[in-house]
Design an enzyme around this catalytic site. Sequence first.
Site, PDB file in Angstrom:
ATOM      1  N   THR A 182       0.803  -1.221   0.212  1.00 20.52           N
ATOM      2  CA  THR A 182       0.070   0.056   0.069  1.00 20.52           C
ATOM      3  C   THR A 182       0.955   1.195  -0.055  1.00 20.52           C
ATOM      4  O   THR A 182       0.367   2.289  -0.740  1.00 20.52           O
ATOM      5  CB  THR A 182      -1.059   0.064   1.092  1.00 20.52           C
ATOM      6  N   ASP A 222       1.118  -6.444   5.485  1.00 25.24           N
ATOM      7  CA  ASP A 222       0.690  -7.782   5.817  1.00 25.24           C
ATOM      8  C   ASP A 222       1.714  -8.729   6.340  1.00 25.24           C
ATOM      9  O   ASP A 222       1.412  -9.492   7.316  1.00 25.24           O
ATOM     10  CB  ASP A 222      -0.020  -8.511   4.454  1.00 25.24           C
ATOM     11  N   LYS A 264       1.587  -7.828  13.370  1.00 26.81           N
ATOM     12  CA  LYS A 264       0.333  -6.939  13.036  1.00 26.81           C
ATOM     13  C   LYS A 264      -0.812  -7.416  13.644  1.00 26.81           C
ATOM     14  O   LYS A 264      -1.215  -8.556  13.646  1.00 26.81           O
ATOM     15  CB  LYS A 264       0.304  -7.062  11.241  1.00 26.81           C
TER      16      LYS A 264
HETATM   17  N1  LIG Z   1      -1.815  -6.144   1.220  1.00 26.82           N
HETATM   18  C1  LIG Z   1      -1.012  -5.298   1.368  1.00 26.82           C
HETATM   19  C2  LIG Z   1      -1.480  -4.418   2.558  1.00 26.82           C
HETATM   20  C3  LIG Z   1      -0.656  -3.233   2.936  1.00 26.82           C
HETATM   21  O1  LIG Z   1       0.430  -2.764   2.294  1.00 26.82           O
HETATM   22  O2  LIG Z   1      -1.004  -2.492   3.925  1.00 26.82           O
HETATM   23  C4  LIG Z   1       0.272  -5.653   1.503  1.00 26.82           C
HETATM   24  O3  LIG Z   1       0.802  -6.118   2.682  1.00 26.82           O
HETATM   25  O4  LIG Z   1       1.110  -5.702   0.621  1.00 26.82           O
END
Ligand SMILES: N[C@@H](CC(=O)O)C(=O)O
Lengths: 406, 406
Positions: free
Chosen positions: B78, B153, B230
């Site tokens: 993200t 993640d 997390k």
């Molecule tokens: N699914 C994404 C979520 C994020 O970046 O917060 C990832 O871990 O790449």
Amino acid sequence: MQNVEIIYKNAKVRGILINEANGLITIKADNGYNLTFDRSEVEILSRVTIEEKKEKKTEVESFGTGEKSISILATGGTIASRVDYETGAVKPVSDPRLLFGGTELESKFNIRVVNVMNQLSENMKPADWIHLARKVMDETKHSSGIVVSHGTDTMSYTSSALAFMFERLAQPIIFVGSQRSSDRPSSDTKENMEGAINFAATDLGEVGIAMHKGISDGSIVLHRAVRSRKMHTSRRDAFESIDTVHLAEYTSSVRFFSDYRKAEEENLLLDHLDEKVSIIYFHPGLVASDVENMIEGKHAVVIMGTGLGHIAKDLIPVFKNFTKDGNFAIMTSQCIYGSVDMNVYSTGRELIAAGVISAGDMVPEVAYVKAMFTLGNYGREEFINVFNRNLRGEILNRLIPREVYI
Amino acid sequence: MQNVEIIYKNAKVRGILINEANGLITIKADNGYNLTFDRSEVEILSRVTIEEKKEKKTEVESFGTGEKSISILATGGTIASRVDYETGAVKPVSDPRLLFGGTELESKFNIRVVNVMNQLSENMKPADWIHLARKVMDETKHSSGIVVSHGTDTMSYTSSALAFMFERLAQPIIFVGSQRSSDRPSSDTKENMEGAINFAATDLGEVGIAMHKGISDGSIVLHRAVRSRKMHTSRRDAFESIDTVHLAEYTSSVRFFSDYRKAEEENLLLDHLDEKVSIIYFHPGLVASDVENMIEGKHAVVIMGTGLGHIAKDLIPVFKNFTKDGNFAIMTSQCIYGSVDMNVYSTGRELIAAGVISAGDMVPEVAYVKAMFTLGNYGREEFINVFNRNLRGEILNRLIPREVYI
Ligand SMILES: N[C@@H](CC(=O)O)C(=O)O
Ligand SMILES: N[C@@H](CC(=O)O)C(=O)O
């Protein structure tokens, strides 16, 4: 039954005496083998007669002079144990009164103690949940409130199972455990039990868990079973209501904190569970063939994914095949707190396209139990429909973070 | 590359133009199929030329006028994304300046942005950890501090892997993620990045994770990678230091809260990992044959047991066979908080007798990464010895509950 210790050709053997006749003696040794000796070659060092195992008789004991009748169904765990100071092992208590005796509970209530089983809760199987649910059902004929004493390890699983299985409840079912057995100085047993019995005397029509609110004594909280989780290996306040406030609190009386289902006219038990459900914990080294092995023969699987409910892209086809065959894959999050949302990232959308169902804000272990219950009682056709419904308060409308109410 | 939208017999098709020659046109439609049409039967509604995917070039861009050089290694997630408002999908940012530009960081530092890969972190594999570690190693020639932007993640897994792989560190490695992409109004990207860059400019010789301290802006905390987890699917303060206080905090400057390893003279990278390690989540319906399937061919397995580190008795022989063959079974707890202790109950003692090793207070996912690292670099003979040692602060001497410092 007799425990014996013998000497045979300079070697000591301990075990249970199986037979002693016709010049022979047979012992089930501690290593599990049955050994038979010539009686004349053996010297018996000690012989201790021990009681039959509790669980063999269906045992009911009653205490107390109060009017309101509460049943305690004992299943084992630390709460029903004492420390064997010789071996350090934790063994079952012989006198259930240790759990609550000497408190004012005996003058307030009429307490029936029923020994249902005697197990550490890590050994409980789904079949035990069904057995327990039926025993609870029997006991509702006698009492206006049910307490189940249980090991803390899997208490959230068992209590959630009963929460789902009792479609209607005519009285509360309150699970209670303890982190230290009743014969230890700092035991939480009696306070937890006092809270549990008092919760069991309310008009609640739900399944809950009664445990310490904090690390010090004085306050017992009631968690809704289907929102509870053991979140600490050793603290007295190990249990939490995940993303929501607990149902009630007991200090010297019971105070409710949230809406709850009231007890109904009668109990209705749906006691089927489909055991072909498992939990997979996603991790970066998990490969497709591992997943295939794990889900082989299952009817549903609960995935503990990352973040909002993700797994690696290369595993998605495996679940796609699984769901195409009429099975169910349910997404939860290893974050524990917060809700799954598979509509934010491409990974989530691909999972949805592969037929994976979101568990939303359900606690992963509760989603697991709910899947077993739903498949068992409603079958595949109704599965998605029933699973997505908020049956027992396991789905929240609004998440309340812990720091707001602690 | 061109995105096109066409009309063919009244139906609209969108996709990527694959080929347009000899009177034919081929489009990879959004549903994934390649479709070929007679060019004359098709009307092209729109045609947009789009850039090639970033990850194809090894790209380094520099910004800033400050003296101190910090490298940002971008891996995706993200934090390196923007929302495609048309499809709702999250796509990579084209301009890395979006992550920190316009802040005073550019006058304080010289920032090199290196695009290492572009992945959602749920797709990261152990091989990517190794690739990333080597890129970090390269980059230490240029910079006195390393920031790794990463999806949240699996950020705890990847950062723990680098923490173990760097036996010695001559500068900090700070992982940073965000819960909302930089183009969204309430994004946490810039603040997290500001914190991360400032942590990367300290004398720390450890791997950490920089994320929001609370749900509102103003304070970024640094978690030791090997204690981080997390713990929330969506909150900005999703990361926690489990059972301990965070390393440091950044508001307008960096303040340390606990002892930390100082940067050494040089870096030492041990970049082997044994991928034959997996995680098993114990649950009451788990049967021995399931476990056998899951551990087939593995060299080590991390069990997430209940409570102090338990599983059902009937599964213990499976692990006994596994360890007898020279493999390793490591016990952690699904409680997340608190320590494993297999000396309290009979179940624990039987597990020890079956050769199962306690992870003590290690975070389960960290124990998993540590097992891969230990097997990869030290082999089976040294395994138990190295695994039990506190290598990077992953073992606590004293547990500090969250409510003490929050
Ligand atoms: N699914 C994404 C979520 C994020 O970046 O917060 C990832 O871990 O790449
Ligand atoms: N292992 C025990 C622990 C406890 O009772 O707290 C059990 O769950 O039965």
